[in-house]
Design a protein around this motif. Sequence first.
Motif: not given
Length: 167
Positions: A34, A41-46, A48-49
């Motif tokens: 994680e 939020d962008v890096s968290k989403t990236e 996860a991707a």
Amino acid sequence: MAYGASIMSHSLRCLVCSITLCLASTAWAAGSNEPPANSTDVSKTEFAAGRAAIERKDWANAISIFNGIVTREPRNADAWNWLGYSYRRNRKLDEAFKAYGTALKINPAHLGAHEYVGEAWLMAGKPDKAREHLEALASLCKSRCEEHATLKKSIADWQAGRQNRYY
């Protein structure tokens, strides 16, 4: 006297905050899947991707995603580690070694990077280099962590000529 005590109190608070932040970032960089809590939020989403691309074994996409993260967050040891992992699994060892090297410069105690670069050294036919990282893991986690056990097994499999899913 009250002014001096106030400065001391402020300095102590700063020291405690600094130590807390260092410990939090070290725990994150040890190999978590994680993103850190202070990521955008962008890096968290990236992130996860990127991890999803790894799960699908879509190495090219994972490389692209983690390259984007490290471009914006060059001190993110976990992103560098997963970039190295993606390169290694895509059989691009030179790039993998560079990414793992960066992860370990940022955080020399990064358990995942030590394990994965050790496996990359096995792929390159250099078990002595892999053993150096096994020794580092033994020192860092007193031989009681998953990363140590996995690299130890990978080295034993390599020496016995057995295939191993990690290298």
